[in-house]
Design an enzyme around this catalytic site. Structure first.
Site, short mmCIF file in Angstrom:
data_model
loop_
_atom_site.label_atom_id
_atom_site.label_comp_id
_atom_site.label_asym_id
_atom_site.label_seq_id
_atom_site.Cartn_x
_atom_site.Cartn_y
_atom_site.Cartn_z
N LYS A 130 2.25 -2.22 9.01
CA LYS A 130 3.27 -1.57 8.65
C LYS A 130 4.51 -2.03 9.35
O LYS A 130 4.65 -2.16 10.64
CB LYS A 130 3.17 -0.02 9.09
CG LYS A 130 1.78 0.73 8.67
CD LYS A 130 1.85 2.10 8.94
CE LYS A 130 0.65 2.60 8.24
NZ LYS A 130 0.48 4.30 7.76
N ASN A 187 -2.59 13.18 5.45
CA ASN A 187 -2.65 12.58 6.64
C ASN A 187 -4.25 12.21 7.14
O ASN A 187 -4.50 11.80 8.06
CB ASN A 187 -1.98 13.45 7.63
CG ASN A 187 -0.51 13.57 7.65
OD1 ASN A 187 -0.02 12.71 6.97
ND2 ASN A 187 0.01 14.18 8.38
N LYS A 236 -3.26 17.81 7.12
CA LYS A 236 -3.00 17.97 5.73
C LYS A 236 -4.08 16.95 5.13
O LYS A 236 -4.17 15.91 5.80
CB LYS A 236 -1.57 18.23 5.23
CG LYS A 236 -0.79 16.74 5.46
CD LYS A 236 0.54 17.03 5.29
CE LYS A 236 1.50 15.92 5.60
NZ LYS A 236 2.79 16.01 5.09
N ASP A 267 0.15 18.12 12.27
CA ASP A 267 0.58 18.03 10.93
C ASP A 267 -0.87 17.57 10.02
O ASP A 267 -0.79 16.69 9.26
CB ASP A 267 1.72 17.01 10.69
CG ASP A 267 2.04 16.77 9.40
OD1 ASP A 267 2.14 17.90 8.69
OD2 ASP A 267 2.90 15.83 9.14
N GLY A 301 8.23 3.84 2.68
CA GLY A 301 8.83 5.12 2.96
C GLY A 301 10.18 4.97 3.59
O GLY A 301 10.53 3.77 3.27
N ALA A 302 10.64 6.03 4.53
CA ALA A 302 12.16 5.75 4.81
C ALA A 302 12.39 4.56 5.70
O ALA A 302 13.55 4.40 5.70
CB ALA A 302 12.34 7.24 5.34
N TYR A 303 11.32 4.46 6.63
CA TYR A 303 11.39 3.46 7.60
C TYR A 303 10.88 2.13 7.30
O TYR A 303 11.32 1.17 7.95
CB TYR A 303 10.62 3.84 8.93
CG TYR A 303 11.35 5.20 9.44
CD1 TYR A 303 12.30 5.03 10.24
CD2 TYR A 303 10.63 6.40 9.26
CE1 TYR A 303 13.11 6.34 10.50
CE2 TYR A 303 11.16 7.76 9.82
CZ TYR A 303 12.15 7.59 10.46
OH TYR A 303 12.71 8.56 11.01
N GLY A 304 10.20 2.05 6.22
CA GLY A 304 9.74 0.54 5.75
C GLY A 304 8.58 0.53 4.89
O GLY A 304 8.51 1.47 4.02
N LYS A 305 7.59 -0.51 4.84
CA LYS A 305 6.63 -0.54 3.92
C LYS A 305 5.29 -0.79 4.79
O LYS A 305 5.34 -1.09 5.78
CB LYS A 305 6.81 -1.87 3.28
CG LYS A 305 7.77 -1.58 2.41
CD LYS A 305 7.96 -2.78 1.49
CE LYS A 305 9.22 -3.04 0.29
NZ LYS A 305 9.29 -4.10 -0.61
N LEU A 313 0.94 -1.18 -0.06
CA LEU A 313 -0.13 -0.10 -0.12
C LEU A 313 0.92 1.37 -0.05
O LEU A 313 0.42 2.32 -0.55
CB LEU A 313 -0.91 0.11 1.19
CG LEU A 313 -1.84 -1.23 1.27
CD1 LEU A 313 -2.80 -0.81 2.57
CD2 LEU A 313 -2.79 -1.19 0.13
N GLY A 314 1.96 1.23 0.42
CA GLY A 314 2.85 2.18 0.66
C GLY A 314 4.54 1.87 1.15
O GLY A 314 4.54 0.76 1.38
#
Length: 389
Positions: free
Chosen positions: A84, A184, A181, A179, A61-65, A58-59
């Site tokens: 996650k 999010n 937006k 945060d 990023g810098a830290y994982g999936k 699904l996504g």
């Protein structure tokens, strides 16, 4: 996509502090124990990676999936979740992130709300952290807004009402979100919103308390964050105003070709609204975007209640809205519980693989992932690293 700043660490009195890369400071009166599925998961269920079947990416990023998964063992077998997977080594590489995680560890332990994402299970292996959350298959509100261009006012009113209640709930626990937006804000299968990504949140901000951390997403950041003059929960109401402007006009109120010019506009310029914005919507946006936080709608002791009383929300029944008895303006068109059509195909087309875990951290690094016995839901803190969508 707007840029997200790294957070600055703060001590409890609001002053800046730095944390060594080699260690994490622990409270002297807190006993640290190994974090296992037995001491964090509900109903003492033993849960691990083998309990879940990977379905779709699904996504990333810098830290994982982030994966869509199906539970294949124990209670709730067959149910779909979002999993996650975070790499410990990448988290501890940045001491600020690690220390912030520990400081934030009780945020979602304290909150359970219809419009805030729910964490169901959590566990860890030698090198990874696993978070099992409800799968919000409706995707990001950002995608819906991008598709529509702008929302009609009744549509915006619905979403803003649910968001206001979620923020008010956080504030009641002394938590500021910081945060807000469209990226999010996720939609559940029925079309209701859920706040996600608590990486920039701050707790213990009650009446009279301020903090000085420079963080957020520029286009939605309040002036007092940009000037580092000290801020409190009023920053979330500024962001609500910026989000409302985004919903009704197609963009945040202050944008420019670069970061510096955007900041200058936020600090110096007045908000310009198109003529089609109604009187009530215009009034609420302007009151939420007051540059002086003390004059901002919602900055008083009644917080969200003052916003809920604004004429823009005059047709809202707050009890009906809280109990999800108001039909959402948009219901995601999903063909099954496994439908991932609302997510970016850059990710959903990837083969879902959780790479082998053979990482071992040093003893000092592992202390970052220990938990005090009193914090039964410590794992909620790792929502601090969920900016993966």
């Amino acid at each position: 996509m707007a840029g997200v700043f790294d957070i600055d660490l703060e001590t409890e009195d609001g002053s800046d502090t730095e944390v060594s890369n080699d260690c994490i400071t622990r409270r002297r009166d807190t006993e640290e124990v190994e974090l296992t599925s037995e001491n964090v998961n509900r109903d003492s269920e033993r849960v691990g990676p083998d309990c879940f079947e990977l379905l779709t990416v699904l996504g990333k990023g810098a830290y994982g999936k982030v994966f869509q998964v199906r539970k294949v063992q124990g209670p709730q077998t067959g149910k779909i979740f979002a999993m996650k997977v975070l790499k410990k080594a990448k988290i501890v590489r940045n001491a600020k992130d690690t220390a912030h995680t520990r400081a934030e560890r009780e945020i979602l332990e304290k909150v359970r709300h219809p419009f805030i994402v729910d964490l169901l299970y959590a566990f860890q292996t030698g090198g990874k952290l696993y978070l099992i959350l409800e799968c919000l298959s409706g995707g990001e509100l950002f995608m819906q807004l991008e598709k529509e261009g702008i929302f009609m006012e009744d549509t915006a009113c619905f979403y803003l009402g649910e968001i206001t209640m979620a923020l008010g709930h956080l504030h009641s626990y002394g938590i500021i979100y910081r945060d807000l937006k469209p990226e999010n804000i996720m939609l559940c299968q029925q079309g209701h919103i859920k706040l996600t990504d608590f990486g920039l949140s701050k707790e213990s901000i009650h009446d009279g308390t301020i903090t000085h951390t420079f963080c957020g997403t520029i286009e939605y950041m309040a002036p007092e964050i940009l000037t580092r003059s000290g801020h409190n929960r009023a920053v979330d109401w500024w962001s609500l105003g910026a989000l409302m402007h985004d919903m009704l006009t197609g963009s945040p109120p202050f944008t420019a070709e670069n970061r510096k010019k955007t900041i200058d506009k936020i600090l110096k310029c007045k908000v310009n609204l198109p003529p089609y914005i109604t009187v009530d919507a215009r009034d609420m946006i302007k009151k939420l975007l007051k540059k002086n936080p003390a004059q901002r709608l919602g900055s008083g002791k009644d917080d969200a209640a003052d916003i809920q009383k604004h004429p823009f929300f005059r047709h809202i029944s707050w009890e009906e809205l809280l109990n999800k008895r108001v039909d959402p303006p948009y219901k995601p068109q999903l063909h099954s519980e496994e439908d991932v059509s609302q997510f970016d195909t850059r990710f959903t087309r990837q083969t879902p693989v959780d790479s082998p875990d053979d990482t071992r951290l040093s003893h000092s690094a592992e202390l970052a992932f220990a938990v005090s016995p009193s914090a039964s839901m410590f794992w909620n803190v790792f929502l601090s690293f969920l900016q993966l969508f």
